[in-house]
Design a protein around this motif. Structure first.
Motif, short mmCIF file in Angstrom:
data_model
loop_
_atom_site.label_atom_id
_atom_site.label_comp_id
_atom_site.label_asym_id
_atom_site.label_seq_id
_atom_site.Cartn_x
_atom_site.Cartn_y
_atom_site.Cartn_z
N UNK A 135 0.82 -1.20 0.00
CA UNK A 135 0.00 0.00 0.00
C UNK A 135 0.86 1.24 0.00
N UNK A 136 0.20 2.38 -0.11
CA UNK A 136 0.92 3.64 -0.20
C UNK A 136 0.96 4.41 1.11
N UNK A 137 0.15 3.98 2.09
CA UNK A 137 0.10 4.70 3.37
C UNK A 137 0.20 3.71 4.52
N UNK A 138 0.55 4.20 5.69
CA UNK A 138 0.58 3.38 6.89
C UNK A 138 -0.79 2.80 7.19
N UNK A 139 -1.83 3.57 6.92
CA UNK A 139 -3.20 3.10 7.15
C UNK A 139 -3.51 1.89 6.27
N UNK A 140 -3.12 1.93 5.00
CA UNK A 140 -3.36 0.79 4.11
C UNK A 140 -2.62 -0.45 4.60
N UNK A 141 -1.40 -0.26 5.08
CA UNK A 141 -0.62 -1.38 5.60
C UNK A 141 -1.27 -1.96 6.86
N UNK A 142 -1.74 -1.09 7.75
CA UNK A 142 -2.41 -1.55 8.97
C UNK A 142 -3.69 -2.32 8.65
N UNK A 143 -4.47 -1.85 7.71
CA UNK A 143 -5.69 -2.55 7.30
C UNK A 143 -5.33 -3.93 6.75
N UNK A 144 -4.29 -3.99 5.93
CA UNK A 144 -3.84 -5.26 5.37
C UNK A 144 -3.44 -6.24 6.49
N UNK A 145 -2.71 -5.75 7.49
CA UNK A 145 -2.22 -6.59 8.57
C UNK A 145 -3.35 -7.10 9.47
N UNK A 146 -4.53 -6.51 9.42
CA UNK A 146 -5.64 -6.92 10.28
C UNK A 146 -6.43 -8.11 9.74
N UNK A 147 -6.13 -8.56 8.54
CA UNK A 147 -6.81 -9.71 7.96
C UNK A 147 -6.51 -10.94 8.82
N UNK A 148 -7.53 -11.66 9.27
CA UNK A 148 -7.36 -12.78 10.20
C UNK A 148 -6.64 -13.98 9.60
N UNK A 149 -6.71 -14.17 8.30
CA UNK A 149 -6.06 -15.34 7.70
C UNK A 149 -4.68 -15.00 7.12
N UNK A 150 -4.22 -13.76 7.33
CA UNK A 150 -2.90 -13.33 6.85
C UNK A 150 -2.04 -12.96 8.05
N UNK A 151 -0.86 -13.55 8.10
CA UNK A 151 0.13 -13.24 9.13
C UNK A 151 1.30 -12.53 8.45
N UNK A 152 1.20 -11.22 8.33
CA UNK A 152 2.29 -10.44 7.74
C UNK A 152 3.37 -10.27 8.80
N UNK A 153 4.60 -10.61 8.45
CA UNK A 153 5.70 -10.64 9.41
C UNK A 153 6.72 -9.56 9.08
N UNK A 154 7.02 -8.75 10.08
CA UNK A 154 8.04 -7.72 9.90
C UNK A 154 8.70 -7.41 11.25
N UNK A 155 9.53 -8.35 11.70
CA UNK A 155 10.28 -8.15 12.92
C UNK A 155 9.59 -8.58 14.19
N UNK A 156 8.43 -9.24 14.07
CA UNK A 156 7.74 -9.70 15.27
C UNK A 156 7.39 -11.18 15.13
N UNK A 157 7.00 -11.77 16.25
CA UNK A 157 6.55 -13.16 16.25
C UNK A 157 5.03 -13.15 16.32
N UNK A 158 4.41 -13.90 15.42
CA UNK A 158 2.95 -14.05 15.42
C UNK A 158 2.63 -15.51 15.72
N UNK A 159 1.65 -15.72 16.54
CA UNK A 159 1.26 -17.09 16.92
C UNK A 159 0.03 -17.52 16.13
#
Length: 192
Positions: A135-159
């Motif tokens: 995406x082009x904005x932080x908001x678009x990235x945050x919305x993308x990361x909130x998808x329940x079936x997607x685990x976008x990884x960028x320096x953190x551990x997701x369970x």
């Protein structure tokens, strides 16, 4: 969960087009589909599929190679060569954007391809490569990361159930290019 083996012989190959080295011209390539064996699958999964660097174009419809990979994996599942995609986790390890006539300096939005994978697979986890945008904005990235079936990884551990998922997005080059501080912090965080 440890990888025991990866086959050398593909069960299938996917034809695609990509920019030639040096960016002059277009070349035809084949993406191999290899089977592997692991010692344990968590969360009642039948399989985990891993892919990266799908920097190519479907020669038939000029779409990103990732869409063709989904179609071809669906066909393999339908004929019983691989487990059902609905019972398979997908790990996307970056660099899914491509332009057939240009190789270097190419960056594009890959949210739609991640969503396409998440619609076919049990879940999707992974990192963005240096050619990928979410995406082009932080908001678009945050919305993308909130998808329940997607685990976008960028320096953190997701369970995800029994599975811990971790990764760093946007890394360019060999691991020796990663700063020592970042590498040590991540190894400490990941428990190694």
């Amino acid at each position: 969960m440890h990888i025991i083996s990866i086959s050398n012989l593909p069960i299938h190959q996917i034809q695609y087009l990509t920019a030639a080295s040096g960016g002059i011209g277009v070349v035809e390539r084949y993406l191999p589909v290899l089977l592997g064996e692991i010692d344990y699958l968590p969360n009642n999964l039948e399989a985990i599929t891993i892919t990266s660097d799908l920097q190519g174009i479907d020669p038939k419809n000029q779409q990103l190679l990732g869409y063709l990979v989904i179609e071809e994996l669906e066909k393999l599942a339908d004929i019983g060569k691989i487990p059902s995609l609905k019972n398979t986790g997908m790990i996307l390890a970056g660099d899914f954007y491509a332009e057939v006539n240009r190789r270097s300096g190419v960056v594009g939005d890959i949210r739609d391809i991640w969503h396409a994978f998440s619609q076919q697979f049990c879940w999707v986890a992974g990192v963005a490569g240096n050619h990928d945008s979410l995406g082009n904005t932080q908001e678009e990235i945050l919305v993308f990361k909130q998808n329940r079936s997607i685990y976008y990884l960028d320096g953190e551990i997701r369970r995800n159930g029994e599975l811990n998922l971790a990764g760093i997005s946007g890394i360019i080059g060999k691991k020796t290019n990663l700063s020592d501080v970042l590498r040590k912090n991540l190894l400490k965080q990941f428990g190694n």
